[in-house]
Scaffold this motif. Structure first.
Motif, short mmCIF file in Angstrom:
data_model
loop_
_atom_site.label_atom_id
_atom_site.label_comp_id
_atom_site.label_asym_id
_atom_site.label_seq_id
_atom_site.Cartn_x
_atom_site.Cartn_y
_atom_site.Cartn_z
N TYR A 73 -84.36 -103.93 -54.32
CA TYR A 73 -84.61 -102.76 -53.47
C TYR A 73 -85.61 -101.82 -54.13
O TYR A 73 -86.51 -101.29 -53.48
N PHE A 74 -85.44 -101.62 -55.41
CA PHE A 74 -86.33 -100.70 -56.14
C PHE A 74 -87.77 -101.21 -56.10
O PHE A 74 -88.70 -100.45 -55.80
N ASN A 75 -87.96 -102.48 -56.38
CA ASN A 75 -89.31 -103.05 -56.41
C ASN A 75 -89.98 -102.96 -55.05
O ASN A 75 -91.18 -102.69 -54.94
N ARG A 76 -89.21 -103.20 -54.00
CA ARG A 76 -89.78 -103.13 -52.65
C ARG A 76 -90.30 -101.73 -52.34
O ARG A 76 -91.37 -101.57 -51.72
N ILE A 77 -89.56 -100.72 -52.76
CA ILE A 77 -90.00 -99.34 -52.53
C ILE A 77 -91.28 -99.06 -53.32
O ILE A 77 -92.22 -98.45 -52.80
N ILE A 78 -91.32 -99.51 -54.57
CA ILE A 78 -92.52 -99.30 -55.40
C ILE A 78 -93.73 -100.00 -54.77
O ILE A 78 -94.82 -99.42 -54.67
#
Length: 447
Positions: free
Chosen positions: A132-137
């Motif tokens: 989830y974090f990577n997708r936001i970045i």
């Protein structure tokens, strides 16, 4: 040495996505905080005429601060290594003592929040799955970089004739910023439109603030592996971040990006020389191809570096001629509180943010903060090869952020500090879960 297989990778991905995570509500809030902090400049524009920008920023920062405060209690520390917990609490204790002393004058409240409270963002993001974090970045990067590139073209007359683009940018910038700023520009005789090249400032409204965000994002993209994002998309995003960074003409941040990137390349070239070469070559081709469409832009590439030859600017960066003695400077370094005690002149006027933090916090608190900042590197060195691969991109982004303290202290601003500690928290998460995964795999293999 542990040799990971595709099966092991899938197993780890499943574990990392589902174990030692916060509730879905807390994960959502953490990701929303990241988006809001990076894109906060959009809110005054969307609400222009209804709410003052200063009130919007104060409300957003206050809300984030209150939420972070709820994570200081011990029940939230389950995933963190005990060493990190002790340092976080010790850091908080030192800055509470610092704050008590600072009450004798004009209290630097945000400095206290930035160095004492916001480090607990580590706790929050250590429980967010990397997927989830990577997708936001990866979603925010083209928005931030694209806005800067578009603004550069708009402001410098490539989209609208004359000064129409510049006037529009300044109108929007006046809405975003809480204080009046002079137009950000750099003299560029190669620009045949008006003889001046205006820097892109981005949705933060300030070129150095936007540039320091790009430093962390670009280094993260460079250090990421193909499991995090396909190589083609990483190359495209890297090219965008580099072009956007150049458009800010923030010399110090560009130099720090080069420095951090060289470290990443040297580290990755040993294990993946083909990918490293392909990324660099493709990004350079994209930049050169883009430059051919904008005649003055190719000359603009050299402007940030030509500014490094400006001895006057370098002198200001390191501090002007001192009017205090060595004893006062030394005492100021030890006790801090530069604004209140006025012992140190250099600590007050230098543009090197790292030293300004030292002279504001005082040596004891500063040492604890630096110990905290060294934690990701300590765990990276301690980790096995598999774990290093999992955490390396996040650790690289953390230290790229710290490198930006070589000049303005924009890392401590809301737009940057959430991103910085979110990378920090993710590096800890990957260290803990990957180490546990390796240990459990070894135990299972012996049965």
């Amino acid at each position: 040495m542990f040799e990971s297989t595709q099966k092991n990778k899938r197993t780890f991905s499943f574990i990392e996505k589902n174990e030692k995570i916060a509730t879905q509500l807390k994960i959502s809030i953490a990701l929303i905080i990241l988006v809001v902090s990076l894109l906060r400049g959009f809110f005054p524009i969307l609400l222009e005429g209804l709410v003052d920008a200063k009130l919007i920023y104060f409300s957003l920062s206050g809300s984030i601060l209150v939420y972070v405060l709820t994570f200081i209690k011990a029940s939230n520390y389950s995933i963190l290594p005990s060493r990190l917990i002790y340092i976080l609490l010790l850091n908080l204790l030192f800055y509470i003592s610092w704050l008590i002393v600072d009450l004798i004058g004009e209290v630097n409240v945000f400095f206290f929040f930035a160095l004492a409270i916001f480090p607990f963002l580590i706790v929050i993001y250590s429980k967010v799955p990397s997927l989830y974090f990577n997708r936001i970045i990866f979603l925010l990067t083209p928005i931030i970089a694209g806005a800067l590139i578009f603004e550069y073209l708009l402001t410098n007359g490539y989209i609208l004739n004359g000064n129409l683009g510049f006037d529009l940018r300044e109108e929007l910038r006046a809405i975003i910023l809480t204080e009046t700023h002079a137009p950000s520009h750099t003299a560029n005789p190669f620009n045949k439109i008006n003889g001046t090249t205006y820097r892109a400032v981005g949705i933060t409204g300030e070129e150095h603030e936007s540039a320091s965000i790009l430093v962390m994002l670009s280094v993260f993209l460079l250090a990421a592996n193909n499991q995090m994002l396909h190589l083609k998309f990483r190359i495209l995003l890297l090219a965008m971040t580099y072009l956007a960074l150049i458009a800010t003409a923030s010399a110090a941040n560009i130099v720090m990006t080069i420095f951090a990137s060289l470290i990443v390349i040297a580290y990755k070239f040993i294990s993946m020389p083909k990918n490293s070469f392909l990324i660099l070559a493709t990004v350079l081709i994209i930049i050169i191809f883009s430059s051919s469409y904008f005649p003055s832009f190719i000359d603009f590439l050299s402007i940030p570096f030509s500014r490094l030859n400006n001895l006057e600017a370098i002198g200001i960066m390191f501090g002007q001629q001192l009017e205090s003695n060595f004893i006062d400077e030394f005492i100021g370094l030890i006790v801090g509180h530069t604004r209140q005690l006025e012992l140190s002149v250099w600590g007050h006027i230098t543009e090197i943010a790292y030293f300004r933090i030292l002279y504001t916090a005082g040596l004891p608190a500063f040492i604890v903060t630096n110990i905290l900042w060294c934690i990701p590197f300590f765990y990276l060195c301690k980790a096995d090869e598999y774990t290093r691969e999992k955490m390396f991109a996040y650790v690289a982004a953390v230290y790229a952020g710290l490198f930006t303290l070589a000049h303005y202290g924009t890392l401590l601003r809301m737009t940057n500090i959430v991103l910085f500690y979110s990378f920090f928290g993710m590096s800890i998460r990957m260290y803990v879960l990957s180490t546990d995964f390796i240990n459990n795999t070894k135990v299972d293999s012996t049965k």
